[in-house]
Design a protein around this motif. Structure first.
Motif, PDB file in Angstrom:
ATOM      1  N   GLU A 111      12.210  -0.659  19.471  1.00  0.00           N
ATOM      2  CA  GLU A 111      11.286  -0.220  18.295  1.00  0.00           C
ATOM      3  C   GLU A 111      11.505   1.169  17.905  1.00  0.00           C
ATOM      4  N   ALA A 112      12.095   2.082  18.998  1.00  0.00           N
ATOM      5  CA  ALA A 112      12.302   3.477  18.376  1.00  0.00           C
ATOM      6  C   ALA A 112      13.531   3.518  17.400  1.00  0.00           C
ATOM      7  N   TRP A 113      14.360   2.721  17.583  1.00  0.00           N
ATOM      8  CA  TRP A 113      15.491   2.612  16.748  1.00  0.00           C
ATOM      9  C   TRP A 113      15.126   1.779  15.453  1.00  0.00           C
ATOM     10  N   LEU A 114      14.251   0.850  15.424  1.00  0.00           N
ATOM     11  CA  LEU A 114      13.925   0.104  14.313  1.00  0.00           C
ATOM     12  C   LEU A 114      12.989   1.071  13.496  1.00  0.00           C
ATOM     13  N   ASP A 115      12.347   1.808  13.921  1.00  0.00           N
ATOM     14  CA  ASP A 115      11.417   3.153  13.356  1.00  0.00           C
ATOM     15  C   ASP A 115      12.368   4.149  12.724  1.00  0.00           C
ATOM     16  N   GLU A 116      13.497   4.345  13.375  1.00  0.00           N
ATOM     17  CA  GLU A 116      14.445   5.426  12.974  1.00  0.00           C
ATOM     18  C   GLU A 116      14.938   4.927  11.605  1.00  0.00           C
ATOM     19  N   LEU A 117      15.319   3.566  11.712  1.00  0.00           N
ATOM     20  CA  LEU A 117      16.280   3.110  10.692  1.00  0.00           C
ATOM     21  C   LEU A 117      15.097   2.795   9.455  1.00  0.00           C
ATOM     22  N   LEU A 118      13.890   2.613   9.608  1.00  0.00           N
ATOM     23  CA  LEU A 118      12.854   2.735   8.344  1.00  0.00           C
ATOM     24  C   LEU A 118      12.755   4.039   7.900  1.00  0.00           C
ATOM     25  N   GLU A 119      12.806   4.985   8.704  1.00  0.00           N
ATOM     26  CA  GLU A 119      12.548   6.146   8.190  1.00  0.00           C
ATOM     27  C   GLU A 119      14.097   6.824   7.522  1.00  0.00           C
ATOM     28  N   ARG A 120      15.166   6.518   8.126  1.00  0.00           N
ATOM     29  CA  ARG A 120      16.382   7.060   7.308  1.00  0.00           C
ATOM     30  C   ARG A 120      16.628   6.399   6.125  1.00  0.00           C
ATOM     31  N   LEU A 121      16.103   5.006   6.025  1.00  0.00           N
ATOM     32  CA  LEU A 121      16.272   4.347   4.740  1.00  0.00           C
ATOM     33  C   LEU A 121      15.140   4.426   4.043  1.00  0.00           C
ATOM     34  N   GLU A 122      14.024   5.273   4.179  1.00  0.00           N
ATOM     35  CA  GLU A 122      13.069   5.699   3.267  1.00  0.00           C
ATOM     36  C   GLU A 122      12.200   4.415   3.052  1.00  0.00           C
ATOM     37  N   LEU A 123      11.915   3.630   4.077  1.00  0.00           N
ATOM     38  CA  LEU A 123      10.939   2.674   4.036  1.00  0.00           C
ATOM     39  C   LEU A 123       9.791   2.710   4.966  1.00  0.00           C
ATOM     40  N   THR A 124       9.570   3.792   5.803  1.00  0.00           N
ATOM     41  CA  THR A 124       8.404   3.776   6.507  1.00  0.00           C
ATOM     42  C   THR A 124       7.043   3.806   5.561  1.00  0.00           C
ATOM     43  N   ARG A 125       7.022   4.360   4.591  1.00  0.00           N
ATOM     44  CA  ARG A 125       5.878   4.229   3.742  1.00  0.00           C
ATOM     45  C   ARG A 125       5.526   2.914   3.157  1.00  0.00           C
ATOM     46  N   HIS A 126       6.475   2.113   3.313  1.00  0.00           N
ATOM     47  CA  HIS A 126       6.552   0.655   2.637  1.00  0.00           C
ATOM     48  C   HIS A 126       6.513  -0.682   3.829  1.00  0.00           C
ATOM     49  N   ALA A 127       6.448   0.141   4.941  1.00  0.00           N
ATOM     50  CA  ALA A 127       6.662  -0.889   6.027  1.00  0.00           C
ATOM     51  C   ALA A 127       5.619  -2.002   6.196  1.00  0.00           C
ATOM     52  N   GLY A 128       4.281  -1.641   5.362  1.00  0.00           N
ATOM     53  CA  GLY A 128       3.388  -2.744   5.504  1.00  0.00           C
ATOM     54  C   GLY A 128       3.504  -3.518   4.597  1.00  0.00           C
ATOM     55  N   LYS A 129       4.116  -3.557   3.443  1.00  0.00           N
ATOM     56  CA  LYS A 129       4.372  -4.345   2.399  1.00  0.00           C
ATOM     57  C   LYS A 129       5.182  -5.403   2.770  1.00  0.00           C
ATOM     58  N   LYS A 130       4.748  -6.611   1.821  1.00  0.00           N
ATOM     59  CA  LYS A 130       5.857  -7.896   2.051  1.00  0.00           C
ATOM     60  C   LYS A 130       6.928  -7.495   1.333  1.00  0.00           C
ATOM     61  N   ALA A 131       8.113  -8.265   1.826  1.00  0.00           N
ATOM     62  CA  ALA A 131       9.300  -8.072   1.049  1.00  0.00           C
ATOM     63  C   ALA A 131       9.444  -8.264  -0.274  1.00  0.00           C
ATOM     64  N   ARG A 132       8.620  -9.346  -0.630  1.00  0.00           N
ATOM     65  CA  ARG A 132       8.575  -9.566  -2.249  1.00  0.00           C
ATOM     66  C   ARG A 132       7.990  -8.531  -2.859  1.00  0.00           C
ATOM     67  N   GLN A 133       7.143  -7.547  -2.322  1.00  0.00           N
ATOM     68  CA  GLN A 133       6.486  -6.486  -3.169  1.00  0.00           C
ATOM     69  C   GLN A 133       7.397  -5.191  -3.216  1.00  0.00           C
ATOM     70  N   LEU A 134       8.536  -5.304  -2.452  1.00  0.00           N
ATOM     71  CA  LEU A 134       9.395  -4.154  -2.701  1.00  0.00           C
ATOM     72  C   LEU A 134      10.197  -4.379  -3.996  1.00  0.00           C
ATOM     73  N   SER A 135      10.812  -2.924  -4.275  1.00  0.00           N
ATOM     74  CA  SER A 135      11.578  -2.850  -5.532  1.00  0.00           C
ATOM     75  C   SER A 135      12.942  -3.325  -5.191  1.00  0.00           C
ATOM     76  N   GLY A 136      13.624  -3.294  -6.216  1.00  0.00           N
ATOM     77  CA  GLY A 136      15.155  -3.882  -5.977  1.00  0.00           C
ATOM     78  C   GLY A 136      15.711  -2.934  -5.157  1.00  0.00           C
ATOM     79  N   GLY A 137      15.697  -1.637  -5.201  1.00  0.00           N
ATOM     80  CA  GLY A 137      16.433  -0.555  -4.644  1.00  0.00           C
ATOM     81  C   GLY A 137      16.002  -0.505  -2.868  1.00  0.00           C
ATOM     82  N   MET A 138      14.740  -0.677  -2.671  1.00  0.00           N
ATOM     83  CA  MET A 138      14.052  -0.928  -1.455  1.00  0.00           C
ATOM     84  C   MET A 138      14.711  -2.194  -0.722  1.00  0.00           C
TER      85      MET A 138
END
Ligand SMILES: Nc1ncnc2c1ncn2[C@@H]1O[C@H](COP(=O)(O)OP(=O)(O)OP(=O)(O)O)[C@@H](O)[C@H]1O
Length: 318
Positions: A111-138
């Motif tokens: 879990e710590a690594w998954l959180d770090e990955l989301l953080e480093r790839l600037e996805l933490t703010r979007h972690a609750g969205k469904k993949a289909r709601q993400l932009s192409g870049g995300m």
């Protein structure tokens, strides 16, 4: 030890379309390796073979000394591939995508690594969205995170920054650089040749399925890139036969603004800058302005392949 050793790799698609022809390549362990080529060169075919998406027609590949085709499971656990195509369940959140991927690799989610990955790839703010709601870049960044879930020793990125803005691209590369500094081998394809030149310590160029060159970046730039003296006369210069003869050693080129002369080294190892400059002045008089420009990776790429790194843009530089 090589992260990857590719020997005689070939691929013929249906209807006899040959995408790779006898490609042999070594990717040193710990390297940051650029696989470059114009559109249709065969880069994705090679990556898809490595990722077990495309079956090769011939050839052998070893990953860290293990046969890629007969030891697939061993190899898959050590390899993270970021494909060009986006393929995850549109109803999963980024966090669920990563947990699910960890499961596919048979590892308990760290879990710590998954959180770090989301953080480093600037996805933490979007972690609750469904993949289909993400932009192409995300979604593209989520693909990168997905490839890193199991901390692979070799990361393969196929055009990871297409559609990612400049600032995020820079931060993504900083992260890749950190992984590389920690020992992870990185193999990437990109059409951004300036980024490849800055990041990568090894480079291979393929075109029409054939390997044109594979070497350390520094060697390529030292041995193939040349320097040019440009002289600005503020007017177009068309070289006459006499000019060509007088400047023959400098591969002269007339341009819209003046003349370019290729520089080399004289017998005593000195640059031929002075000879070139004097030869130009003898023909055309003193220029309004002059300078030296060293070819970059894009110039070398254009020279070796005869065309730009992508169909549109990246045209011939002046
Ligand atoms: N599934 C396929 N069936 C038939 N031909 C294919 C298939 N996939 C790729 N090709 C062909 O193989 C050649 C190499 O394509 P590939 O996608 O590997 O090139 P690439 O270097 O990745 O190009 P790009 O930079 O445009 O992504 C091209 O001629 C392409 O049309």
């Amino acid at each position: 030890m090589y992260a990857l050793e590719i020997n005689g790799l070939g691929k013929v698609y249906e209807k006899g379309n040959r995408a790779l022809n006898d490609v042999s390549l070594r990717v040193p362990q710990g390297s940051f390796f650029a696989l470059l080529g114009p559109n249709g060169a065969g880069k994705s075919t090679m990556i898809n073979i490595l990722a077990d998406i495309v079956r090769p027609s011939e050839g052998r590949v070893t990953l860290l000394g293990h046969d890629l085709f007969s030891e697939r499971n061993w190899c898959k656990r050590r390899m993270g591939v970021v494909p060009q195509e986006i393929a995850f369940d549109p109803f999963f959140t980024p966090h669920e995508v990563l947990r699910f991927t960890a499961g596919l690799f048979g590892c308990r989610p760290d879990e710590a690594w998954l959180d770090e990955l989301l953080e480093r790839l600037e996805l933490t703010r979007h972690a609750g969205k469904k993949a289909r709601q993400l932009s192409g870049g995300m979604r593209r960044r989520l693909l990168v995170a997905q490839a890193l879930v199991h901390r692979p020793e070799l990361v393969i990125l196929d055009e990871p920054t297409a559609g990612v803005d400049v600032e995020l691209r820079r931060r993504l590369w900083d992260f890749m650089r950190e992984l590389n500094a920690g020992g992870t081998t990185i193999l990437l394809t990109t059409h951004y040749l300036d980024e490849a030149e800055e990041l990568c310590d090894h480079v291979a160029i393929i075109d029409r399925g054939q390997l044109l060159t594979a070497q350390p970046m520094r060697t390529l730039m030292r041995e193939i890139a040349s320097s040019w003296l440009w002289l600005n006369y503020g007017r177009p210069v068309t070289l006459t036969d006499e000019d060509q003869v007088a400047l023959a050693g400098f591969e002269p080129r007339g341009s819209e603004e003046g003349v370019c002369l290729k520089l080399g080294q004289s017998q005593d190892g000195q640059s031929t800058f002075h000879q070139a400059y004097q030869a130009a002045v003898a023909r055309f008089g003193p220029p309004m302005d002059a300078g030296v420009r060293r070819e970059d990776l894009e110039d070398v790429f254009l020279r070796l392949t005869g065309h730009g790194s992508q169909a549109q843009g990246s045209g011939v530089k002046s």
